[in-house]
Design a protein around this motif. Structure first.
Motif, mmCIF file in Angstrom:
data_model
loop_
_atom_site.group_PDB
_atom_site.id
_atom_site.type_symbol
_atom_site.label_atom_id
_atom_site.label_comp_id
_atom_site.label_asym_id
_atom_site.label_seq_id
_atom_site.Cartn_x
_atom_site.Cartn_y
_atom_site.Cartn_z
ATOM 1 N N TYR A 236 0.822 -1.205 0.000
ATOM 2 C CA TYR A 236 0.000 0.000 0.000
ATOM 3 C C TYR A 236 0.861 1.263 0.000
ATOM 4 N N ASP A 237 0.203 2.404 -0.063
ATOM 5 C CA ASP A 237 0.917 3.677 -0.179
ATOM 6 C C ASP A 237 1.811 3.957 1.026
ATOM 7 N N HIS A 238 1.440 3.436 2.186
ATOM 8 C CA HIS A 238 2.254 3.669 3.385
ATOM 9 C C HIS A 238 3.337 2.609 3.555
ATOM 10 N N GLU A 239 3.534 1.768 2.523
ATOM 11 C CA GLU A 239 4.500 0.677 2.588
ATOM 12 C C GLU A 239 5.461 0.698 1.401
ATOM 13 N N THR A 240 5.718 1.865 0.881
ATOM 14 C CA THR A 240 6.503 1.960 -0.358
ATOM 15 C C THR A 240 7.985 1.650 -0.168
ATOM 16 N N SER A 241 8.459 1.578 1.086
ATOM 17 C CA SER A 241 9.839 1.153 1.319
ATOM 18 C C SER A 241 9.871 -0.315 1.745
ATOM 19 N N HIS A 242 9.306 -0.626 2.920
ATOM 20 C CA HIS A 242 9.351 -1.988 3.421
ATOM 21 C C HIS A 242 8.356 -2.187 4.548
ATOM 22 N N ILE A 243 8.177 -3.442 4.945
ATOM 23 C CA ILE A 243 7.375 -3.787 6.102
ATOM 24 C C ILE A 243 8.180 -4.757 6.963
ATOM 25 N N GLY A 244 7.746 -4.952 8.217
ATOM 26 C CA GLY A 244 8.438 -5.880 9.090
ATOM 27 C C GLY A 244 7.580 -6.256 10.276
ATOM 28 N N PRO A 245 7.812 -7.449 10.856
ATOM 29 C CA PRO A 245 7.054 -7.855 12.048
ATOM 30 C C PRO A 245 7.212 -6.840 13.168
ATOM 31 N N GLY A 246 6.134 -6.654 13.929
ATOM 32 C CA GLY A 246 6.168 -5.730 15.054
ATOM 33 C C GLY A 246 6.071 -6.480 16.363
ATOM 34 N N ALA A 247 4.871 -6.493 16.959
ATOM 35 C CA ALA A 247 4.653 -7.226 18.202
ATOM 36 C C ALA A 247 4.391 -8.701 17.892
ATOM 37 N N PRO A 248 4.629 -9.595 18.862
ATOM 38 C CA PRO A 248 4.273 -10.996 18.659
ATOM 39 C C PRO A 248 2.787 -11.140 18.325
ATOM 40 N N PRO A 249 2.434 -12.077 17.450
ATOM 41 C CA PRO A 249 1.031 -12.257 17.069
ATOM 42 C C PRO A 249 0.146 -12.561 18.272
ATOM 43 N N ILE A 250 -1.102 -12.137 18.176
ATOM 44 C CA ILE A 250 -2.084 -12.333 19.249
ATOM 45 C C ILE A 250 -3.140 -13.318 18.749
ATOM 46 N N GLU A 251 -3.380 -14.363 19.525
ATOM 47 C CA GLU A 251 -4.386 -15.347 19.129
ATOM 48 C C GLU A 251 -5.779 -14.827 19.463
ATOM 49 N N THR A 252 -6.650 -14.769 18.472
ATOM 50 C CA THR A 252 -8.044 -14.370 18.665
ATOM 51 C C THR A 252 -8.941 -15.419 18.020
ATOM 52 N N LYS A 253 -10.233 -15.326 18.259
ATOM 53 C CA LYS A 253 -11.166 -16.287 17.679
ATOM 54 C C LYS A 253 -11.210 -16.171 16.159
ATOM 55 N N ASP A 254 -10.809 -15.029 15.634
ATOM 56 C CA ASP A 254 -10.889 -14.780 14.195
ATOM 57 C C ASP A 254 -9.582 -15.058 13.462
ATOM 58 N N GLY A 255 -8.489 -15.242 14.198
ATOM 59 C CA GLY A 255 -7.203 -15.458 13.564
ATOM 60 C C GLY A 255 -6.087 -14.857 14.394
ATOM 61 N N TRP A 256 -4.882 -14.964 13.883
ATOM 62 C CA TRP A 256 -3.715 -14.353 14.540
ATOM 63 C C TRP A 256 -3.653 -12.876 14.156
ATOM 64 N N LEU A 257 -3.801 -12.016 15.146
ATOM 65 C CA LEU A 257 -3.704 -10.578 14.903
ATOM 66 C C LEU A 257 -2.239 -10.166 14.912
ATOM 67 N N VAL A 258 -1.792 -9.563 13.824
ATOM 68 C CA VAL A 258 -0.409 -9.134 13.691
ATOM 69 C C VAL A 258 -0.364 -7.610 13.566
ATOM 70 N N ILE A 259 0.323 -6.977 14.502
ATOM 71 C CA ILE A 259 0.604 -5.545 14.409
ATOM 72 C C ILE A 259 2.024 -5.416 13.863
ATOM 73 N N TYR A 260 2.164 -4.826 12.696
ATOM 74 C CA TYR A 260 3.472 -4.753 12.053
ATOM 75 C C TYR A 260 3.816 -3.316 11.690
ATOM 76 N N HIS A 261 5.081 -3.081 11.353
ATOM 77 C CA HIS A 261 5.457 -1.722 10.958
ATOM 78 C C HIS A 261 5.564 -1.619 9.441
ATOM 79 N N SER A 262 5.218 -0.442 8.952
ATOM 80 C CA SER A 262 5.270 -0.150 7.520
ATOM 81 C C SER A 262 6.083 1.114 7.316
ATOM 82 N N ALA A 263 7.007 1.075 6.382
ATOM 83 C CA ALA A 263 7.844 2.249 6.103
ATOM 84 C C ALA A 263 7.506 2.814 4.731
ATOM 85 N N GLU A 264 7.228 4.083 4.725
ATOM 86 C CA GLU A 264 6.819 4.793 3.509
ATOM 87 C C GLU A 264 7.945 5.717 3.036
#
Length: 359
Positions: A236-264
Motif C-alpha cells: 500500500y501507499d504507506h508501505e513503499t519502502s518496506h514492512i516488518g514484524p512488530g509485536a508478537p502475534p495475538i491469538e483471537t477467535k478470528d485469527g492471529w492478529l499481527v501488528i506490524y510496521h510499515s515504512a513509507e
C-alpha cells in the motif's frame, strides 16, 4: 513534512510513557520495547541507547497500561559476544508453556541478525545465539538464483545489494544479508515453534522444533524455496519502502492478529507507521485480512521529532478489558502507547479480506 489525515480505523494515542534519563546507558534514547502482560502488570524490556548508539536492554514495570511503578537503574541484558558488540536491540517477548522467549537484534557495527534468549523468571536470560540465516550477499544471491523472476525475491536481493555503507571493497565482501525483526508466535502450531522475520523488505515465516534445527543447511534449503515462505510484501501507499514484524502475534477467535510496521518513502526520508493484518489460525502463512491504511501514523510532535524523525515502531501489546494497547518507539528515542477496541479492529480486518498467493 505533514501527513495528510485519512478517514480510516485509527488508534487513540495516550502519549509518551517512558523517556531517556541522564543515566549513561540510556542517555541517547529509550525505544522499541518488548512487553509481557501478567494480569494487571505490564513488564517492559526496552532498547536503551547510549552515546555512540550502543544499545542494551533496560527493564521497567507498569501497573495497568500506563502507570510506571518500577524502573531499573542498570541494563537487564547486555552485549556479550562479538556479533553483538555494538548492541542488543529491539527485543520482543513471548511465553510458550513455562518459558519466556526473547528475540532480539544483534549488531556488530556492520551486520545485524536475529537472536534468541530464554528465561524462566524474566530476570535472568540465557542466550541461545543467532537464529536467522547468516549468508554473505554473494552466497545468498546464489541460493535464490532460481527465483529471481519472482518480483518479491528480486526486490529482496536488490535492496540488500544496494545497501550503502561507507565500507572498503574488502569489507563489503563480508556484508551479510539483512535479516531482523524476529517474533515468535505464543504457542506451537502442529508441534513446532513458528516465527516471523524480515529479509528486507518483506515478511517471511519459518518453523522449527528445536533451536539446534536452525542450521546453515536448514537456511540453505529455506532460501532455495524462498517464495514459499513470504507471508506479506509491501503493498500500500504507506508501505513503499518496506514492512516488518512488530509485536508478537495475538491469538483471537478470528485469527492471529499481527501488528506490524510499515515504512513509507517520502522526499525527505522514511515515515514509519503501525499497521494490522489477520492470519489464519491453523495456517498462519495465509493472510485473511489486512488494513489498507495504518492504525498509528506519526502525527504528534513526539513522533515526528527525535533521534530519527517520523517514526512509529510497534513492538509490544497488552489487553485491558476490550482495549488493545500498542506500545511503540516514537521518533527512535522515547516510548509511547496507543489503544483501540480489539473487537472493532477484528471486525474492520474481516471487512478488509486479503488473500496472499500461497500454494
Amino acid at each position: 513534512m505533514e501527513l495528510a489525515a485519512t478517514e480510516t480505523f485509527i488508534a487513540t494515542k495516550h502519549g509518551v510513557i517512558l523517556e531517556k534519563t541522564d543515566r549513561a546507558f540510556e542517555e541517547l534514547g529509550v525505544l522499541n520495547p518488548a512487553v509481557y502482560q501478567d494480569g494487571n502488570t505490564v513488564h517492559m524490556f526496552y532498547r536503551a541507547a547510549k552515546k555512540g548508539n550502543f544499545s542494551t536492554i533496560g527493564y521497567c514495570r507498569f501497573e495497568g497500561p500506563t502507570t510506571l511503578v518500577e524502573r531499573h537503574a542498570e541494563p537487564i541484558f547486555e552485549p556479550e559476544y562479538i556479533y553483538e558488540i555494538h548492541g542488543v536491540e529491539d527485543p520482543r517477548i513471548t511465553k510458550i508453556d513455562d518459558t519466556f522467549y526473547m528475540t532480539y537484534v544483534t549488531y556488530d557495527g556492520i551486520n545485524t541478525s536475529g537472536a534468541l534468549a530464554t528465561s524462566k523468571d524474566l530476570t535472568k536470560f540465557k542466550k541461545k545465539g543467532i537464529i536467522t540465516p547468516k549468508f554473505i550477499l554473494h552466497d545468498f544471491s546464489n541460493l535464490i538464483q532460481d527465483h529471481l523472476q519472482n518480483p518479491g525475491v528480486a526486490k529482496i536481493l536488490a535492496v540488500n545489494t544496494a545497501r550503502n555503507y561507507p565500507l572498503t571493497i574488502t569489507m563489503k565482501e563480508h556484508l551479510m544479508v539483512w535479516d531482523k525483526n524476529v517474533v515468535l508466535f505464543p504457542k506451537k502450531i502442529n508441534g513446532k515453534f513458528v516465527g516471523l522475520h524480515r529479509l528486507f523488505p518483506s515478511i517471511q515465516i519459518f518453523t522449527f522444533e528445536k533451536k539446534k534445527d536452525l542450521t546453515p543447511e536448514y537456511w540453505k534449503e529455506y532460501l532455495k524455496n524462498l517464495p514459499e515462505h513470504i507471508v506479506m510484501e509491501p503493498e500500500y501507499d504507506h508501505e513503499t519502502s518496506h514492512i516488518g514484524p512488530g509485536a508478537p502475534p495475538i491469538e483471537t477467535k478470528d485469527g492471529w492478529l499481527v501488528i506490524y510496521h510499515s515504512a513509507e518513502k517520502r522526499e525527505k526520508g522514511l515515515v514509519y507507521h503501525a499497521s494490522a493484518a489477520l492470519l489464519d489460525l491453523e495456517n498462519p502463512q495465509k493472510v485473511i485480512g489486512r488494513l489498507t491504511k495504518p492504525i498509528i501514523t506519526p502525527a504528534e510532535y513526539y513522533e515526528r521529532h527525535g533521534y530519527v524523525n517520523y517514526v512509529v515502531f510497534p513492538t509490544g501489546t497488552a489487553i485491558f478489558d476490550d482495549l488493545l494497547y500498542i506500545y511503540y518507539g516514537a521518533a527512535d528515542d522515547k516510548i509511547a502507547v496507543a489503544s483501540l477496541n480489539l473487537n472493532d479492529l477484528l471486525t474492520e480486518l474481516k471487512q478488509n479480506p486479503h488473500e496472499n498467493d500461497i500454494k
